[in-house]
Design an enzyme around this catalytic site. Structure first.
Site, mmCIF file in Angstrom:
data_model
loop_
_atom_site.group_PDB
_atom_site.id
_atom_site.type_symbol
_atom_site.label_atom_id
_atom_site.label_comp_id
_atom_site.label_asym_id
_atom_site.label_seq_id
_atom_site.Cartn_x
_atom_site.Cartn_y
_atom_site.Cartn_z
ATOM 1 N N SER A 57 0.913 -1.203 0.047
ATOM 2 C CA SER A 57 0.134 0.011 0.039
ATOM 3 C C SER A 57 0.792 1.222 -0.002
ATOM 4 O O SER A 57 0.632 2.432 -0.065
ATOM 5 C CB SER A 57 -1.077 -0.094 1.117
ATOM 6 O OG SER A 57 -0.062 0.176 2.449
ATOM 7 N N SER A 59 -2.760 5.978 4.010
ATOM 8 C CA SER A 59 -1.711 5.667 3.073
ATOM 9 C C SER A 59 -2.320 5.175 2.049
ATOM 10 O O SER A 59 -1.828 5.283 0.802
ATOM 11 C CB SER A 59 -0.862 4.532 3.801
ATOM 12 O OG SER A 59 -0.173 4.954 4.720
ATOM 13 N N HIS A 114 10.405 -6.686 -46.175
ATOM 14 C CA HIS A 114 10.839 -8.285 -45.762
ATOM 15 C C HIS A 114 12.120 -8.295 -46.039
ATOM 16 O O HIS A 114 13.061 -9.263 -46.215
ATOM 17 C CB HIS A 114 10.092 -9.210 -47.017
ATOM 18 C CG HIS A 114 8.474 -8.913 -47.133
ATOM 19 N ND1 HIS A 114 7.968 -10.091 -46.338
ATOM 20 C CD2 HIS A 114 7.791 -8.508 -47.836
ATOM 21 C CE1 HIS A 114 6.537 -9.806 -46.602
ATOM 22 N NE2 HIS A 114 6.440 -9.049 -47.617
ATOM 23 N N SER A 132 35.678 -2.431 -30.416
ATOM 24 C CA SER A 132 36.081 -3.864 -30.055
ATOM 25 C C SER A 132 37.353 -3.954 -29.335
ATOM 26 O O SER A 132 38.156 -2.903 -29.529
ATOM 27 C CB SER A 132 36.181 -4.442 -31.297
ATOM 28 O OG SER A 132 36.846 -5.885 -31.126
ATOM 29 N N LYS A 147 37.430 -1.107 -35.463
ATOM 30 C CA LYS A 147 35.875 -1.340 -35.335
ATOM 31 C C LYS A 147 35.250 -0.181 -34.350
ATOM 32 O O LYS A 147 35.761 0.313 -33.588
ATOM 33 C CB LYS A 147 35.654 -2.607 -34.822
ATOM 34 C CG LYS A 147 34.390 -3.029 -35.218
ATOM 35 C CD LYS A 147 34.174 -4.592 -34.867
ATOM 36 C CE LYS A 147 32.758 -4.996 -35.339
ATOM 37 N NZ LYS A 147 31.814 -4.445 -34.810
ATOM 38 N N GLU A 197 22.100 0.843 -29.912
ATOM 39 C CA GLU A 197 22.072 -0.569 -28.918
ATOM 40 C C GLU A 197 21.570 -0.136 -27.728
ATOM 41 O O GLU A 197 20.680 -0.732 -27.057
ATOM 42 C CB GLU A 197 23.215 -1.111 -28.870
ATOM 43 C CG GLU A 197 23.944 -1.616 -30.316
ATOM 44 C CD GLU A 197 25.392 -2.074 -30.032
ATOM 45 O OE1 GLU A 197 26.234 -1.635 -29.242
ATOM 46 O OE2 GLU A 197 25.855 -2.513 -31.275
#
Length: 467
Positions: free
Chosen positions: A100, A142, A190, A320, A326, A333
């Site tokens: 509660s 409450s 697709h 990386s 990289k 992300e």
């Protein structure tokens, strides 16, 4: 050893830290619920909202002659310290407590009481001249105060944190959609090549989806503006002045500038939290749109040499620990991970919302925690994605033109002129023999070079036929 003072409640006496304002019930909650690390100090807007509620209640009780004006003034001053964040560290309770929110309500009552006693020059813990129950919690339970604070907190957080950051990202994308409205590129359905669109149209779809999500969230605010205050324990309003709920809500509305009001049906306001469930669901919808947008950005920026690579995004940090040079789409992300968390939070809210029994739902703290976390995360992630990714999106015109030239689905424009079957034969012949569409069309004899040039216009294909 830590210095302590003795505080009492209906269970008896208990030692509490002398350097803190909280009292007996807060201390018992600290001892009885050592569950997790998620505390309401991590969501200070809920603490602020409890302060707004208690200050507004004191003003209402003063106006209704329910407490002496000098006591009301002390509560108003002490509650202001809660509102401004000066006493945030006095709210140590975890989310996983009584369902509660009683202990968090009493936490606010005790802190405001002891701070008011201090302001009056009294001795903390004596409950004189300001009592946590008789004065700070006057006309309240409450069961109606905590859900009232829940709604105040959600509305404040949405207006302050969610809407501004999501709108800023939306506006950045809208600017890019306008800027790149004439760049024709390959469409994809697709995950396969499809007829052309413009880059502006592609980005514009993200804008429209975000607008839809934001509108969905805003449309749930009227339910959030309905407050449980005035219902006390079970919805009847027992021990509250008949005007207390409406007057307290009016002071809350005055303080926040939002149209809060006491709910027409207090039994509903205590026993179910459907407004919060609906609000959470629209946060999930908004998150779904942001997830789609971030994933599209990640796909379109994939590469840099072996992916789609039609857009470039800012390179913010090495990607990386083993592959030199990289760089990864980290903002996309991070945003999609936030969206996943929001999906999970909504599942928790939805289930908790189904657990009302008779006159009370006892999953209140976990519901408001998850909604506030979703608001915080979405606001933060949109701000980061906007500042560190979206503002730096630029097209790779050479790559876009290359894919457009290779796109076999440009053949769709020939349907009206030579028919679907002949157009399909051209596309298949081109693909099987590594030809471009023009070469295949002429080789099969279905049209001339001039006809091809007249009928295949990628820019014209991005809009309906002209009369």
């Amino acid at each position: 050893m830590q210095n302590t003072r003795v505080e009492t409640d209906s269970m008896g006496a208990i030692d509490v830290p002398a350097n803190h304002y909280w009292g007996a019930q807060t201390q018992r909650s600290i001892l009885n619920f050592p569950i997790g690390v998620k505390r309401f100090t991590l969501t200070p807007v809920l603490i602020e909202s409890l302060g707004i509620l208690k200050q507004s209640a004191a003003k209402a009780n003063r106006d209704l002659d329910q407490i002496p004006p000098e006591v009301a003034e002390l509560i108003i001053q002490a509650a202001n310290d809660v509102i401004t964040g000066k006493l945030n560290e006095e709210f140590p309770l975890v989310v996983f407590q009584t369902g509660s929110g009683t202990q968090s309500n009493m936490n606010s009552n005790e802190v405001i009481s002891n701070r008011a006693i201090e302001l009056a020059g009294g001795e903390m813990g004596t409950k004189h001249p300001v009592h946590p129950n008789d004065h700070v919690n006057r006309g309240q339970s409450s069961n109606d105060t905590f859900p009232t604070a829940m709604h105040i907190a959600v509305a404040l957080a949405a207006h302050r944190h969610l809407f501004p950051h999501v709108e800023a990202l939306r506006d950045t994308l809208a600017g890019l959609a306008q800027k790149y409205s004439a760049i024709v590129k390959t469409g994809r359905t697709h995950l396969q090549d499809a007829t052309p669109i413009t880059l502006g149209q592609e980005i514009g779809s993200w804008v429209a989806q975000i607008d839809f999500g934001l509108d969905s969230v805003r449309n749930q605010l009227p339910g959030i503006y309905d407050l449980a205050i005035g219902g006390t324990a079970v919805g009847t309003g027992l021990n509250a002045h008949p005007k207390f709920g409406d007057l307290t809500a009016s002071y809350i509305a005055q303080h926040t500038g939002m149209p809060f009001k006491s709910a027409a049906n207090k039994f509903f306001a205590l026993s179910a939290h459907d407004a919060l469930v609906n609000f959470s669901a629209t946060l999930r919808t908004l998150a779904g749109g942001l997830f789609k947008m971030a994933n599209d950005v990640r796909w379109l920026a994939s590469g840099p040499r072996c992916g789609i690579g039609e857009i470039h995004i800012p390179e913010n940090e090495p990607g990386s620990s083993i592959m030199p040079g990289k760089v990864n789409p980290t903002q996309a992300e991070a945003l999609t991970m936030v969206c996943v968390q929001v999906f999970g939070n909504d599942a928790a809210v939805a289930f908790a919302g189904s657990q009302g029994n008779f006159q009370l739902n006892v999953y209140k703290p976990v519901m408001v925690h998850n909604v506030l976390e979703s608001i915080q995360l979405l606001g933060d992630a949109c701000a980061a994605f906007n500042d560190h990714c979206a503002v730096g999106i630029v097209p790779d015109l050479e790559k876009i033109d290359y894919y457009l030239e290779q796109n076999l689905m440009l053949v769709t424009a020939l349907n009206r002129h030579i028919g679907y079957d002949n157009a399909a034969a051209i596309a298949k012949h081109a693909h099987e023999n590594q030809l471009n569409l023009k070469e295949a069309a002429i080789e099969l004899g279905h049209l001339t070079e001039d006809q091809y040039d007249a009928w295949i216009d990628p820019l014209a294909m991005t809009a309906p036929l002209k009369d």
